[in-house]
Design a protein around this motif. Structure first.
Motif, PDB file in Angstrom:
ATOM      1  N   THR A   1      -5.299   0.386  -7.177  1.00  0.00           N
ATOM      2  CA  THR A   1      -4.653   0.391  -5.876  1.00  0.00           C
ATOM      3  C   THR A   1      -5.532   1.142  -4.873  1.00  0.00           C
ATOM      4  OG1 THR A   1      -3.473   2.429  -6.431  1.00  0.00           O
ATOM      5  CG2 THR A   1      -2.345   0.356  -6.905  1.00  0.00           C
ATOM      6  N   VAL A   2      -5.220   0.990  -3.581  1.00  0.00           N
ATOM      7  CA  VAL A   2      -5.950   1.723  -2.541  1.00  0.00           C
ATOM      8  C   VAL A   2      -5.784   3.217  -2.774  1.00  0.00           C
ATOM      9  CG1 VAL A   2      -6.081   2.212  -0.068  1.00  0.00           C
ATOM     10  CG2 VAL A   2      -5.712  -0.135  -0.855  1.00  0.00           C
ATOM     11  N   LYS A   3      -4.595   3.606  -3.155  1.00  0.00           N
ATOM     12  CA  LYS A   3      -4.298   5.020  -3.424  1.00  0.00           C
ATOM     13  C   LYS A   3      -5.161   5.557  -4.563  1.00  0.00           C
ATOM     14  CE  LYS A   3      -1.750   7.579  -6.443  1.00  0.00           C
ATOM     15  NZ  LYS A   3      -1.869   7.519  -7.897  1.00  0.00           N
ATOM     16  N   ALA A   4      -5.361   4.752  -5.601  1.00  0.00           N
ATOM     17  CA  ALA A   4      -6.163   5.184  -6.751  1.00  0.00           C
ATOM     18  C   ALA A   4      -7.660   5.155  -6.432  1.00  0.00           C
ATOM     19  CB  ALA A   4      -5.877   4.305  -7.964  1.00  0.00           C
ATOM     20  N   GLN A   5      -8.090   4.134  -5.699  1.00  0.00           N
ATOM     21  CA  GLN A   5      -9.515   3.986  -5.355  1.00  0.00           C
ATOM     22  C   GLN A   5      -9.968   5.085  -4.386  1.00  0.00           C
ATOM     23  OE1 GLN A   5     -11.434   1.467  -6.575  1.00  0.00           O
ATOM     24  NE2 GLN A   5     -13.303   1.807  -5.398  1.00  0.00           N
TER      25      GLN A   5
ATOM     26  N   VAL B   1       0.838  -1.201   0.000  1.00  0.00           N
ATOM     27  CA  VAL B   1       0.000   0.000   0.000  1.00  0.00           C
ATOM     28  C   VAL B   1       0.874   1.252   0.000  1.00  0.00           C
ATOM     29  CG1 VAL B   1      -1.803   1.278   1.209  1.00  0.00           C
ATOM     30  CG2 VAL B   1      -1.850  -1.204   1.228  1.00  0.00           C
ATOM     31  N   HIS B   2       1.912   1.239   0.832  1.00  0.00           N
ATOM     32  CA  HIS B   2       2.824   2.379   0.899  1.00  0.00           C
ATOM     33  C   HIS B   2       3.635   2.511  -0.393  1.00  0.00           C
ATOM     34  CE1 HIS B   2       2.851   2.556   5.602  1.00  0.00           C
ATOM     35  NE2 HIS B   2       1.736   3.002   5.072  1.00  0.00           N
ATOM     36  N   ASP B   3       4.037   1.377  -0.941  1.00  0.00           N
ATOM     37  CA  ASP B   3       4.778   1.366  -2.216  1.00  0.00           C
ATOM     38  C   ASP B   3       3.999   2.081  -3.314  1.00  0.00           C
ATOM     39  OD1 ASP B   3       7.248   0.263  -1.900  1.00  0.00           O
ATOM     40  OD2 ASP B   3       6.687  -1.750  -2.534  1.00  0.00           O
ATOM     41  N   ASP B   4       2.720   1.798  -3.378  1.00  0.00           N
ATOM     42  CA  ASP B   4       1.887   2.370  -4.441  1.00  0.00           C
ATOM     43  C   ASP B   4       1.758   3.882  -4.312  1.00  0.00           C
ATOM     44  OD1 ASP B   4       1.502  -0.099  -5.648  1.00  0.00           O
ATOM     45  OD2 ASP B   4      -0.326  -0.532  -4.524  1.00  0.00           O
ATOM     46  N   VAL B   5       1.817   4.371  -3.081  1.00  0.00           N
ATOM     47  CA  VAL B   5       1.802   5.823  -2.868  1.00  0.00           C
ATOM     48  C   VAL B   5       3.120   6.421  -3.332  1.00  0.00           C
ATOM     49  CG1 VAL B   5       1.724   7.668  -1.133  1.00  0.00           C
ATOM     50  CG2 VAL B   5       0.166   5.708  -0.948  1.00  0.00           C
ATOM     51  N   ILE B   6       4.221   5.786  -2.928  1.00  0.00           N
ATOM     52  CA  ILE B   6       5.555   6.276  -3.289  1.00  0.00           C
ATOM     53  C   ILE B   6       5.745   6.287  -4.810  1.00  0.00           C
ATOM     54  CG2 ILE B   6       8.037   5.754  -3.159  1.00  0.00           C
ATOM     55  CD1 ILE B   6       7.376   4.537  -0.331  1.00  0.00           C
ATOM     56  N   ASP B   7       5.266   5.209  -5.459  1.00  0.00           N
ATOM     57  CA  ASP B   7       5.440   5.079  -6.916  1.00  0.00           C
ATOM     58  C   ASP B   7       4.318   5.725  -7.715  1.00  0.00           C
ATOM     59  OD1 ASP B   7       7.778   3.674  -6.531  1.00  0.00           O
ATOM     60  OD2 ASP B   7       6.824   1.703  -6.627  1.00  0.00           O
ATOM     61  N   ASN B   8       3.305   6.249  -7.014  1.00  0.00           N
ATOM     62  CA  ASN B   8       2.154   6.852  -7.683  1.00  0.00           C
ATOM     63  C   ASN B   8       1.487   5.857  -8.638  1.00  0.00           C
ATOM     64  OD1 ASN B   8       0.377   9.015  -8.095  1.00  0.00           O
ATOM     65  ND2 ASN B   8       1.466   9.689  -9.922  1.00  0.00           N
ATOM     66  N   SER B   9       1.368   4.597  -8.172  1.00  0.00           N
ATOM     67  CA  SER B   9       0.818   3.523  -9.000  1.00  0.00           C
ATOM     68  C   SER B   9      -0.700   3.442  -8.869  1.00  0.00           C
ATOM     69  CB  SER B   9       1.428   2.175  -8.597  1.00  0.00           C
ATOM     70  OG  SER B   9       2.823   2.183  -8.782  1.00  0.00           O
TER      71      SER B   9
ATOM     72  N   LEU C   1      10.688   1.391 -14.398  1.00  0.00           N
ATOM     73  CA  LEU C   1      11.504   2.472 -14.940  1.00  0.00           C
ATOM     74  C   LEU C   1      10.731   3.781 -14.986  1.00  0.00           C
ATOM     75  CD1 LEU C   1      14.119   3.475 -16.201  1.00  0.00           C
ATOM     76  CD2 LEU C   1      13.270   2.710 -18.431  1.00  0.00           C
ATOM     77  N   MET C   2       9.475   3.712 -15.397  1.00  0.00           N
ATOM     78  CA  MET C   2       8.670   4.929 -15.497  1.00  0.00           C
ATOM     79  C   MET C   2       8.418   5.562 -14.131  1.00  0.00           C
ATOM     80  SD  MET C   2       6.058   4.112 -18.649  1.00  0.00           S
ATOM     81  CE  MET C   2       5.450   2.560 -18.007  1.00  0.00           C
ATOM     82  N   ASN C   3       8.488   4.738 -13.061  1.00  0.00           N
ATOM     83  CA  ASN C   3       8.354   5.258 -11.702  1.00  0.00           C
ATOM     84  C   ASN C   3       9.695   5.662 -11.109  1.00  0.00           C
ATOM     85  OD1 ASN C   3       5.548   4.946 -11.534  1.00  0.00           O
ATOM     86  ND2 ASN C   3       5.737   2.810 -10.905  1.00  0.00           N
ATOM     87  N   GLY C   4      10.757   5.509 -11.910  1.00  0.00           N
ATOM     88  CA  GLY C   4      12.075   5.920 -11.449  1.00  0.00           C
ATOM     89  C   GLY C   4      12.887   4.843 -10.777  1.00  0.00           C
ATOM     90  N   ASN C   5      12.359   3.608 -10.725  1.00  0.00           N
ATOM     91  CA  ASN C   5      13.080   2.512 -10.085  1.00  0.00           C
ATOM     92  C   ASN C   5      14.013   1.852 -11.094  1.00  0.00           C
ATOM     93  OD1 ASN C   5      11.661   2.918  -7.644  1.00  0.00           O
ATOM     94  ND2 ASN C   5       9.942   1.733  -8.430  1.00  0.00           N
ATOM     95  N   VAL C   6      15.297   2.068 -10.918  1.00  0.00           N
ATOM     96  CA  VAL C   6      16.306   1.560 -11.853  1.00  0.00           C
ATOM     97  C   VAL C   6      16.659   0.129 -11.439  1.00  0.00           C
ATOM     98  CG1 VAL C   6      18.587   1.930 -12.868  1.00  0.00           C
ATOM     99  CG2 VAL C   6      17.192   3.897 -12.168  1.00  0.00           C
ATOM    100  N   THR C   7      16.195  -0.840 -12.208  1.00  0.00           N
ATOM    101  CA  THR C   7      16.366  -2.249 -11.860  1.00  0.00           C
ATOM    102  C   THR C   7      17.494  -2.890 -12.663  1.00  0.00           C
ATOM    103  OG1 THR C   7      14.624  -2.841 -13.427  1.00  0.00           O
ATOM    104  CG2 THR C   7      13.963  -2.486 -11.136  1.00  0.00           C
ATOM    105  N   LEU C   8      17.738  -4.167 -12.395  1.00  0.00           N
ATOM    106  CA  LEU C   8      18.911  -4.851 -12.948  1.00  0.00           C
ATOM    107  C   LEU C   8      19.010  -4.785 -14.471  1.00  0.00           C
ATOM    108  CD1 LEU C   8      21.460  -6.399 -12.268  1.00  0.00           C
ATOM    109  CD2 LEU C   8      20.116  -8.517 -12.231  1.00  0.00           C
TER     110      LEU C   8
END
Length: 324
Positions: A101-105, A85-93, A234-241
């Motif tokens: 998501t709860v944030k969107a609903q 739930v917190h992740d989705d707020v941070i990533d604006n998902s 990537l679009m949320n700024g999370n640079v993965t492997l």
């Protein structure tokens, strides 16, 4: 399909998983209609319940009792849910597992309080466990989990991070909670120290492989399979492997520059995905995931003879080879 496969792997503890599901429903019950609705919305989104499964399977190496084990398996899943739930707020998902998501609903404020409520319920459950070591492990896990979330915020769109930075981040983001699920299953059930140590290491290696596969699938799976737009990390700024392994590719550079400033158009997203999917970075990232998987399997070999060894092996292999 993938969710059905994983459930088949732990069919012999199906009744105990149903106990966990029922307990999760009760744990999320609140006198606030808003918290109730938001929590149930999250619960209905489903999930593989990987963490409780690892807890219960690890507990089989000790004195197994579902009435006791549910008091650690449930909070581990609640901690995972609260962090999502917190992740989705941070990533604006706006989407997770094909649902809003709860944030969107609702909104960010409701999402943050929902996550906090779920964490608080997790702490309530653990109070019935008398083993102080279990409390120490869980407390340390939660501290590191939060540290990992903050580091992820600090690392957003940071292309100069090293592979070591990435591995440290995913350890805190994912591997640590799976590691703790295995260790706590052993500790709370009274398994011997050597067994608990091997299960802990198994959980860590599986968790690292699991997150790397997640990061690969974010580029290689379809929007429908993911339940959200491919390339969301990537679009949320999370640079993965995969991106770290090809960040110096001149063809990728324009997308990396634009995504951090203005975001990508749909056409640009599709072109970026095609570029990453056809790169050597996917093969290299898969190789690294497999190395962690091999280490996990080696830890299983060191465990005492037990029917659950095959189950742990099968689940590890499934998680390392899944397609969504």
């Amino acid at each position: 399909m993938e969710k059905m496969k994983i459930k088949m792997l732990y069919a012999d503890i199906k009744s105990d998983i149903e106990v966990i599901e029922n307990e999760l429903e009760q744990a999320l019950n609140s006198s606030s209609h808003l918290l109730n609705d938001a929590s149930v919305h999250l619960l209905q989104a489903g999930g593989k319940r990987i963490r409780p499964v690892f807890t219960l399977l690890s507990a089989k190496f000790g004195d197994y009792n579902i009435d006791r084990m549910k008091n650690i398996a449930v909070p581990l899943e609640l901690i995972h849910m609260g962090s999502l739930v917190h992740d989705d707020v941070i990533d604006n998902s706006d989407m997770r597992r094909g649902r809003e998501t709860v944030k969107a609903q609702w909104n960010n404020r409701v999402a943050m309080y929902t996550g906090n409520f779920i964490f608080a319920r997790a702490l309530q459950y653990v109070t019935s466990i008398e083993n102080p070591r279990a409390h120490q492990i869980l407390a340390k896990t939660m501290v590191e989990l939060v540290n990992g979330e903050v580091i992820q915020i600090e690392d957003k769109f940071r292309l100069d991070q090293s592979l070591k930075d990435y591995f440290r981040r995913i350890k805190r983001k994912t591997a640590l909670l799976i590691e703790s699920s295995c260790e706590l299953g052993a500790v709370v059930s009274g398994a011997d120290e050597k067994t608990a140590r091997h299960l802990k290491r198994y959980g860590y290696f599986v968790g690292m492989s699991f997150q790397i596969v997640d990061d690969i699938l974010d580029f290689t799976a379809t929007d429908k399979q993911l339940g959200k737009p491919a390339g969301s990390d990537l679009m949320n700024g999370n640079v993965t492997l995969p991106i770290l392994l090809m960040k110096d590719d001149p063809q990728l550079a324009p997308y990396l520059t634009k995504v951090a400033v203005a975001g990508l158009t749909e056409e640009e997203r599709q072109n970026m995905l095609a570029l990453v999917r056809n790169s050597e970075a996917i093969k290299e990232a898969t190789h690294i995931s497999n190395l962690y998987l091999k280490k996990a399997l080696k830890e299983i070999e060191a465990l005492p003879k037990h029917p659950m060894k095959k189950k742990l092996r099968d689940i590890a292999l499934f998680m390392g080879k899944r397609k969504s």
